[in-house]
Design an enzyme around this catalytic site. Structure first.
Site, PDB file in Angstrom:
ATOM      1  N   ARG A 252      66.723  42.861  61.067  1.00  0.00           N
ATOM      2  CA  ARG A 252      67.145  43.956  60.188  1.00  0.00           C
ATOM      3  C   ARG A 252      68.631  44.290  60.343  1.00  0.00           C
ATOM      4  NH1 ARG A 252      62.677  46.693  58.030  1.00  0.00           N
ATOM      5  NH2 ARG A 252      60.684  46.214  59.010  1.00  0.00           N
TER       6      ARG A 252
ATOM      7  N   ASP B 244      42.349  27.576  32.977  1.00  0.00           N
ATOM      8  CA  ASP B 244      43.336  26.523  32.683  1.00  0.00           C
ATOM      9  C   ASP B 244      44.705  27.057  32.260  1.00  0.00           C
ATOM     10  OD1 ASP B 244      41.549  24.485  33.221  1.00  0.00           O
ATOM     11  OD2 ASP B 244      40.787  24.432  31.168  1.00  0.00           O
TER      12      ASP B 244
ATOM     13  N   THR C 190      59.940  41.155  50.086  1.00  0.00           N
ATOM     14  CA  THR C 190      59.394  42.205  50.944  1.00  0.00           C
ATOM     15  C   THR C 190      58.008  42.586  50.462  1.00  0.00           C
ATOM     16  OG1 THR C 190      59.577  44.549  51.544  1.00  0.00           O
ATOM     17  CG2 THR C 190      60.705  43.885  49.543  1.00  0.00           C
TER      18      THR C 190
ATOM     19  N   MET D  37      50.795  49.852  54.442  1.00  0.00           N
ATOM     20  CA  MET D  37      52.228  49.845  54.730  1.00  0.00           C
ATOM     21  C   MET D  37      53.012  50.105  53.434  1.00  0.00           C
ATOM     22  SD  MET D  37      52.416  46.665  57.404  1.00  0.00           S
ATOM     23  CE  MET D  37      54.032  46.911  58.114  1.00  0.00           C
ATOM     24  N   GLY D  38      54.345  50.007  53.531  1.00  0.00           N
ATOM     25  CA  GLY D  38      55.174  50.174  52.345  1.00  0.00           C
ATOM     26  C   GLY D  38      56.319  51.145  52.528  1.00  0.00           C
TER      27      GLY D  38
ATOM     28  N   GLY E 245      38.119  31.894  25.665  1.00  0.00           N
ATOM     29  CA  GLY E 245      39.213  30.973  25.369  1.00  0.00           C
ATOM     30  C   GLY E 245      39.536  30.934  23.890  1.00  0.00           C
TER      31      GLY E 245
ATOM     32  N   GLY F 128      38.618  28.917  21.513  1.00  0.00           N
ATOM     33  CA  GLY F 128      37.464  28.683  20.644  1.00  0.00           C
ATOM     34  C   GLY F 128      36.707  29.968  20.360  1.00  0.00           C
TER      35      GLY F 128
ATOM     36  N   GLY G 152      33.700  29.189  28.828  1.00  0.00           N
ATOM     37  CA  GLY G 152      33.683  29.000  30.278  1.00  0.00           C
ATOM     38  C   GLY G 152      33.982  30.300  31.004  1.00  0.00           C
TER      39      GLY G 152
END
Length: 777
Positions: free
Chosen positions: A469, A174, A526, A571-572, A126, A128, A33
């Site tokens: 803050r 799955d 955050t 950002m960061g 998977g 199999g 799959g």
């Protein structure tokens, strides 16, 4: 064989430059799959393979393509995997092959591989598919002898191709494979499910309806269980936990209780393989008829089906697949005739290699999945958050626990608050909510919060409690007074770097204020992921998905116009996590961050690299810059430099993503992560309260009663905040050491830059660990 070099302090450092793929051929196929993220894994295998000097071949249509040969086995180029990263499914095709199950089929496949000199296989599928690959390897020498006898190959060809090495990656929505916390595709499937559930909840609320949703999972209920956790479903039915007789009455009672508590909707999630204790299938229609006949509720059924397999892969799946693809190539380069076939997987936050057949044998009896670590953690958390009034009376601990948010809002905060409140109530505590962080605390904005008050919070973005803050240092007397007024016995602070600082200040104030001698815990939340003591923070995954989604659209725009480079600011603060990991997930050419200083020569080199790229078939560029990466080389400066130096070759555009990275509904990962760590934190608080309760009051003044709960590599750990001081760069609000910096060389390699890559953590084949079953509840 790789050579080790001395690192800091005499440690040996294994560098991947010492591994060579020259003269080797690697075949990559997807089987079984399809799952979102498979293409990212294929891309990583192809580019890493070519990078180390190996030839890499696409094997189209899985094992069928291997058996048929011809055009199905095609040499891959660097450009041939461009634009694959954001595509769902598998571009090289997948098919279930009956012929490969027969000896004759495998003989044909061996012949096709020998013709091309392919002796290294990377199989993405998977259990199999991986079992078939292992059998193929075991038979390999016998298959070569048979091909020689039939005159299809000569002795020299047999000698040159005498060993077949196999590495597997698990691609399955799955998450039904033991030994790994997450399989490729699972997170994306959860995204599809939660998108549908969030949409359904708005219409269900409008009409006071009950919705029964069927999700995939014939033998494994992971998707059903985690989506139930992530959306706060009223009831979940999974194949691993067949309900006892009388479950129908229990379920209807629970639905009725929720409606009585003024909840306007009910959500029931059913795995397609759900059964009762008599092995009788539990269908969505049966549940609908049950609810209508017993309660008279307006009920609808929605079967999600193959929607769960479709769509673009999530940021998590792209990063997971890219890391696994690179690790798979390293494993193949290091393989010997004595190395068993392995599967590369994720344990906590670390890539590991596990013996393939050990993992498959554990999955063969699917019931054992319930004892896999990831599944059990989710199951235990779901049980903790389940409460039926008719079942039992709640204990009464006489302890009061306050919960508050501190710092900037992050998606998943509300899921953490909901989990903390409900687990706290189940533990017998009286729970209090503090509005607007410590500013609200010293102003007395504290009120009791009940089970029903947090209904529906899981999917809400931002911070419902409100967050500021403000640090407590200037208001210690007033905060201590409020602790006395409300008799607060423990504190749970959910937030970013400020939350860590707040707890540190309260801990240090214990010498002057005895009121702070109570158990205190901080949960990292955050988007910047800059809190010391943890590899991951609540909210960072949602933000990454927002960045990646925007980058995908921008890349599409650039592809249409040709010869265009986009400069994107993320950002960061001073932490380059969002830019670096977002760059890896989006397929960026360059990422500028504070942690890795750069100069004008580096900028010039990057422009030249893009100029060369424009001569190929990939005529677009993506450059990410962290907002505080350099005070002089601003986004505008880099944009102007690229525009000037790229004249006549490419043109430039810039985009500042801004606060869109903070908004939106939380991702399934953030909902789930927030829910689980908040539950764990409340259980820790309960233990500490019992330990520190003496002579009618709580007194906790040791280091281990003021902790941060974080993920460290493979485990969740409570770490005293005072011990994290030495690990912290307070001036730039980042940890001194950050795990994700090890991913940067990987990003550069996949963008065709020559770089050094420390693979010291790789190369250790580990046994599969199994979680021991606990007594049934």
């Amino acid at each position: 064989m790789s050579v080790s070099r001395a690192g800091k302090g005499g440690d040996t450092k294994k560098l991947f430059e010492d591994l060579s793929g020259t003269g080797k051929s690697i075949g990559v196929l997807t089987s079984g799959g399809d799952a979102q993220g498979m293409n990212a894994a294929v891309r990583a295998v192809v580019r890493m393979g070519i990078y180390v000097g190996a030839k890499v071949y696409f094997i189209h249509e899985g094992y069928q393509g291997m058996v048929d040969g011809g055009d199905n086995i095609e040499e891959a180029s660097w450009e041939s995997v461009s634009s694959m990263l954001q595509v769902g499914g598998t571009v090289i095709g997948s098919a279930r092959c009956k012929e490969f199950r027969s000896h004759e089929g495998r003989l044909k496949a061996a012949h096709q591989l020998v013709l091309r000199g392919i002796t290294n296989l990377c199989v993405i599928g998977g259990d199999g598919s991986l079992t078939g690959a292992n059998l193929f390897r075991e038979e390999w020498s016998g298959l070569l002898e048979e091909l020689v006898r039939q005159g299809l190959i000569d002795e020299e060809a047999a000698q040159n191709n005498s060993e077949l090495h196999i590495v597997g990656m698990v691609g399955s929505i799955d998450n039904d494979f033991c030994g790994t916390d997450m399989t490729i595709g699972t997170d994306s499937a959860l995204h599809r499910i939660i998108e549908v559930v969030d949409a359904i909840m708005t219409t269900a609320q409008s009409h006071q309806r009950t919705f029964v949703l069927e999700v995939m999972g014939r033998h494994c209920g992971y998707l059903a269980l985690v989506s139930a956790l992530a959306c706060g479903a009223d009831w979940v039915l999974i194949p691993e936990m067949p309900p006892e007789d009388g479950w129908e009455e229990h379920m209807c009672q629970k639905l009725s209780e929720n409606r009585a508590d003024k909840k306007r909707l009910n959500i029931i999630i059913v795995a397609e393989g759900a059964i009762d204790c008599h092995n009788k299938p539990i269908t969505t229609n049966h549940i609908k008829e049950l609810v209508v006949s017993c309660l008279g509720f307006d009920t609808r059924v929605t079967i999600l089906g193959h929607v769960q397999r479709g769509g673009t892969p999530s940021a998590f799946d792209r990063i997971l697949a890219s890391r696994m693809g690179v690790e798979a190539v390293l494993a193949l380069l290091e393989a010997s005739d004595s190395t068993p076939a392995c599967v590369v997987s994720l344990c906590g936050n670390q890539a590991v290699r596990l013996p393939l057949m050990e993992c498959v044998q554990m999955v063969s009896a699917y019931v054992s999945l319930i004892f896999c670590r990831s599944f059990e953690n989710n199951l235990n958390t779901y049980k903790l958050l389940s409460y039926h009034k008719a079942d039992s009376k709640l204990p009464n601990s006489s302890f009061n626990v306050a919960v508050l948010n501190v710092g900037a809002p992050a998606a998943g905060m509300n899921a953490a608050v909901r989990s903390a409140v409900r687990v706290g109530i189940k533990e017998g505590h009286k729970m209090f909510a503090v509005n607007d962080g410590f500013e609200g605390f010293y102003k007395g904005q504290i009120k009791e919060i009940t089970w029903g008050d947090v209904a529906g919070w899981t999917g809400q973005g931002g911070s419902i409690l409100g967050t500021k803050r403000t640090l407590p240092a200037k208001h210690l007397d007033k905060i201590a007074e409020q602790i006395r007024i409300h008799n607060i016995n423990a504190l749970l602070v959910i937030g970013g770097f400020e939350a860590f600082e707040c707890l540190l200040q309260l801990y240090e104030a214990r010498t002057s204020h005895e009121d702070f001698c109570i158990p205190m815990c901080v949960l990292p939340a955050t988007i910047s992921n800059n809190v010391p003591g943890t590899d991951l923070s609540i909210g960072a995954d949602t933000s990454l998905n927002a960045i990646v989604e925007t980058c995908d659209r921008i890349k599409q725009s650039a592809s249409g116009t040709k010869r265009r480079v986009f400069i994107i600011e993320t950002m960061g603060g001073y932490c380059g996590y969002l830019a670096s990991v977002g760059g890896l997930a989006a397929g960026a050419d360059t990422v500028y961050i504070y942690e890795e200083p750069f100069n004008i020569r580096d900028l010039q080199s990057n422009v030249e690299h893009l100029t060369e790229k424009m001569k190929t078939g990939i005529q677009r560029g993506l450059v990410l810059r962290n907002e505080n990466s350099n005070e002089n080389f601003t986004t505008d400066f880099i944009y102007q430099l690229y525009s000037e130096e790229g004249k006549g070759v490419f043109d430039c555009r810039k985009n500042v993503l801004g606060h869109m990275q903070q908004g939106g509904a939380p991702s399934p990962f953030d909902r789930n992560f927030g829910t689980k760590i908040a539950a764990k934190a409340i259980q820790w608080i309960s233990r500490k309260l019992k330990e520190s309760y003496k002579d009618g009051k709580v007194f906790a003044n040791t280091e281990d009663t003021a902790c941060l709960l974080g993920m460290r590599r493979r485990t969740m750990a409570f770490q005293p905040v005072v011990q994290l001081k030495d690990e912290t760069d307070f001036a730039h609000r980042i940890p001194k050491e950050q795990w994700w910096l090890k991913l940067r060389p990987l990003m550069k390699i996949l963008a065709k830059y020559k770089t050094s890559y420390d693979v010291s953590d790789s190369g250790q084949l580990e046994p599969v660990t199994r979680v021991r079953p606990k007594k049934a509840d």
